[in-house]
Write an enzyme that holds these catalytic residues in place. Structure first.
Site, short mmCIF file in Angstrom:
data_model
loop_
_atom_site.label_atom_id
_atom_site.label_comp_id
_atom_site.label_asym_id
_atom_site.label_seq_id
_atom_site.Cartn_x
_atom_site.Cartn_y
_atom_site.Cartn_z
N GLY A 12 0.85 -1.19 0.00
CA GLY A 12 0.00 0.00 0.00
C GLY A 12 0.88 1.23 0.00
O GLY A 12 2.11 1.13 -0.16
N SER A 130 6.00 6.70 12.43
CA SER A 130 5.24 7.94 12.32
C SER A 130 5.84 8.86 11.27
O SER A 130 7.06 8.94 11.13
CB SER A 130 5.19 8.68 13.66
OG SER A 130 4.49 9.90 13.52
N LYS A 184 3.87 4.67 20.20
CA LYS A 184 3.23 5.23 18.98
C LYS A 184 1.77 5.59 19.26
O LYS A 184 1.27 6.60 18.76
CB LYS A 184 3.30 4.20 17.84
CG LYS A 184 2.57 4.63 16.55
CD LYS A 184 3.20 5.85 15.93
CE LYS A 184 2.33 6.51 14.87
NZ LYS A 184 1.73 5.66 13.88
N HIS A 187 1.84 8.81 21.12
CA HIS A 187 2.20 9.83 20.12
C HIS A 187 0.94 10.29 19.39
O HIS A 187 0.69 11.49 19.23
CB HIS A 187 3.20 9.25 19.12
CG HIS A 187 3.37 10.06 17.86
ND1 HIS A 187 2.44 10.06 16.84
CD2 HIS A 187 4.35 10.90 17.46
CE1 HIS A 187 2.83 10.86 15.87
NE2 HIS A 187 3.99 11.39 16.22
N ASN A 188 0.13 9.34 18.96
CA ASN A 188 -1.08 9.70 18.22
C ASN A 188 -2.11 10.39 19.10
O ASN A 188 -2.85 11.24 18.63
CB ASN A 188 -1.67 8.45 17.56
CG ASN A 188 -0.88 8.02 16.34
OD1 ASN A 188 0.29 8.37 16.19
ND2 ASN A 188 -1.50 7.25 15.46
N GLU A 191 -1.03 13.83 19.32
CA GLU A 191 -1.34 14.41 17.99
C GLU A 191 -2.80 14.85 17.92
O GLU A 191 -3.11 15.94 17.42
CB GLU A 191 -1.04 13.36 16.92
CG GLU A 191 -1.36 13.76 15.49
CD GLU A 191 -1.16 12.60 14.54
OE1 GLU A 191 -2.07 12.33 13.74
OE2 GLU A 191 -0.09 11.95 14.60
N TYR A 192 -3.71 14.01 18.42
CA TYR A 192 -5.13 14.38 18.44
C TYR A 192 -5.34 15.68 19.22
O TYR A 192 -6.05 16.58 18.77
CB TYR A 192 -5.96 13.27 19.11
CG TYR A 192 -6.46 12.17 18.21
CD1 TYR A 192 -5.61 11.48 17.35
CD2 TYR A 192 -7.81 11.81 18.23
CE1 TYR A 192 -6.08 10.46 16.55
CE2 TYR A 192 -8.28 10.79 17.42
CZ TYR A 192 -7.42 10.11 16.59
OH TYR A 192 -7.88 9.11 15.79
N LYS A 262 -8.91 6.64 13.19
CA LYS A 262 -8.64 5.23 12.91
C LYS A 262 -8.47 4.39 14.16
O LYS A 262 -8.23 3.19 14.07
CB LYS A 262 -7.41 5.10 12.01
CG LYS A 262 -7.63 5.67 10.61
CD LYS A 262 -6.43 5.42 9.72
CE LYS A 262 -6.70 5.91 8.30
NZ LYS A 262 -5.54 5.69 7.41
N ARG A 289 -13.70 14.73 18.11
CA ARG A 289 -13.79 14.08 16.78
C ARG A 289 -15.06 13.27 16.66
O ARG A 289 -15.71 13.26 15.61
CB ARG A 289 -12.57 13.18 16.55
CG ARG A 289 -11.32 13.94 16.25
CD ARG A 289 -10.34 13.14 15.41
NE ARG A 289 -9.05 13.79 15.38
CZ ARG A 289 -8.02 13.37 14.66
NH1 ARG A 289 -8.15 12.28 13.91
NH2 ARG A 289 -6.87 14.00 14.69
#
Length: 469
Positions: A12, A130, A184, A187-188, A191-192, A262, A289
């Site tokens: 992908g 990332s 990770k 981290h996300n 990020e949010y 996700k 969100r």
């Protein structure tokens, strides 16, 4: 034919870019995709890099094309697809080979898979990557969890393909089993929160001050040259300056206000709750969100309540500086919450996470890369014991200077009816954090009244009950 030093399954966008990155750094890589036509097209379009790529039409061919012990990266959809791929590989490769899951996996799945493979092999690594498409192609931030000896075998490849900050590779082994994927995930989560706070400041300027996107973009562009310097501030400035080809309008104005997710942000909120660590800014961002996705309901609610959004004072230089400080304070609190969650997880799962190292490998390549990650690394290096980021000298001083701007921004937004859930949650966290005596004594009294849960007393040790009858 010369064999490959590493393999990759799943071509992908992320897998293809990572494979090209590896080939470009001089490593020979064998690749396989479930659809053989995709593999053929990938090799055909690789140009000069094709000489370092071996296209394979089956897993058996892939295994035979790689030097032993074989490291094989999985870039497939998280969840069941990873389990299926592991099962398919188990009968083909050897016990000392290495399967590397580089997708956005739930760290609990990574721990389960590692335990299942512990006695029979192959060795398993959970690797957080990332940086999106661009990072995968030209240098991501890489967070590794798993057996140290397996990491040491693939370290030369990871060091070569990782992003660089002042010459240092942004990759590291962070601990056993799921450590890499957990970091990770956090981290996300950060990020949010970061993205939500930026959006809230944008909303204040758009709805409170009536500013146009390009005008707001110029402010973010200026901020990116100061303390807020970061990838997300940089791209926000760029996004706000883009015009839609079809309508001639600012492109941000024709994008539906419904944000996707996700799962990793939600996982970070769940894990913070599971560990008993408050991550209110992250939780607010995840909730925002989810609420954004309820577009139809929000339209009906707007018609039902008919509450006019108020305006705020003219945004002169002083007030723009106030918003800058408010955003900086909110971001620092969100980072502090994320690092506190990692500290608790490190103790819970026996990882001994190197927090300074985590900050260092986030300085380039990843989505939340920012100027003050260098300061976070230095702050943790200076501490003899793991402590809350807000209690370090550098960041306690920063928050002391900026908390007033955050407080005024949240207050004015509340009066005007401008939603700032993440900024408000960050402020609420700080205000509760800074008080030696809070209000939980009343909660303990209530719990003892209805459930005889007992409470502690200031004047005597042990558990006590009230004379409620």
């Amino acid at each position: 034919m010369q064999k490959a030093q590493i393999g990759l399954i799943g071509l992908g966008v992320m897998g293809a870019n990572l494979a090209l990155n590896i080939a470009e750094k001089g490593f020979r890589i064998a690749v396989y995709n479930r659809t053989s036509e995709k593999t053929d097209a990938f090799v055909a379009e690789a140009g000069e890099l094709a000489e370092n790529i071996i296209g394979c039409s089956s897993l058996e061919e892939l295994a035979n094309a790689i030097e032993k012990p074989r490291p094989i990266i999985l870039m497939v959809q998280a969840g069941e697809a990873v389990d299926q791929q592991i099962e398919a590989l188990k009968d083909i490769i050897d016990a000392d080979d290495i399967i590397i899951d580089a997708g956005n996996a739930n760290f609990r799945d990574t721990r389960r898979r590692m335990e299942a493979l512990r006695d029979s092999g192959p060795r398993f690594i959970g690797m957080g990557v990332s940086g999106g498409e661009e990072g995968a192609r030209h240098g991501p931030s890489i967070m590794v969890g798993g057996p140290r000896e397996a990491y040491d075998h693939i370290k030369p490849v990871l060091q070569a393909i990782a992003a660089r900050y002042k010459g240092e590779a942004c990759e590291a082994w962070l601990g056993s089993d799921g450590a890499g994927h957990f970091v990770k995930t956090i981290h996300n989560g950060i990020e949010y929160a970061d993205m939500q706070m930026i959006a809230e400041i944008y909303g204040i300027m758009r709805d409170g001050a009536g500013m146009a996107p390009a005008e707001i973009g110029k402010i973010f562009e200026r901020w990116n040259k100061g303390r807020l310097n970061s990838y997300l501030i940089e791209i926000t400035a760029k996004v706000l300056g883009v015009t839609d080809d079809k309508t001639g309008k600012p492109i941000v104005d024709i994008i539906v206000d419904r944000a996707g997710q996700k799962g990793t942000g939600r996982w970070s909120a769940i894990e913070s709750q599971s560990l008993g660590i408050p991550a209110t800014a992250i939780e607010a961002a995840v909730a925002a969100r989810s609420l954004s996705a309820m577009k139809d309901l929000r339209i009906k609610a707007e018609e039902r309540f008919k509450i006019e959004t108020g305006s705020i004072e003219t945004l002169d230089d002083a007030r723009i500086a106030m918003l800058e400080d408010a955003l900086l304070a909110g971001k620092v609190i969100a980072y502090a919450q994320g690092f506190a969650v990692m500290t608790a997880a490190s103790e819970e799962f026996g990882w001994d996470l190197p927090l300074a190292e985590v900050a260092r490998i986030w300085r380039a390549g990843c989505i939340i890369r920012s100027q003050f990650l260098d300061e976070i690394a230095s702050a943790y290096e200076a501490e003899t014991e793991k402590t809350d980021l807000l209690m370090t000298d550098a960041f306690s001083d920063l928050i002391s200077r900026t908390q007033g701007a955050l407080r005024k921004t949240v207050a004015e937004s509340a009066v005007a009816g401008l939603p700032v859930p993440a900024l408000a949650s960050a402020l609420g966290h700080f205000d509760q954090f800074r008080l030696g005596r809070g209000t939980a004594n009343l909660i303990q009294a209530q719990r003892d009244f209805f459930g005889a849960h007992s409470f502690e007393r200031f004047d005597a040790p042990g558990a006590h009950h009230g004379n409620w009858s």
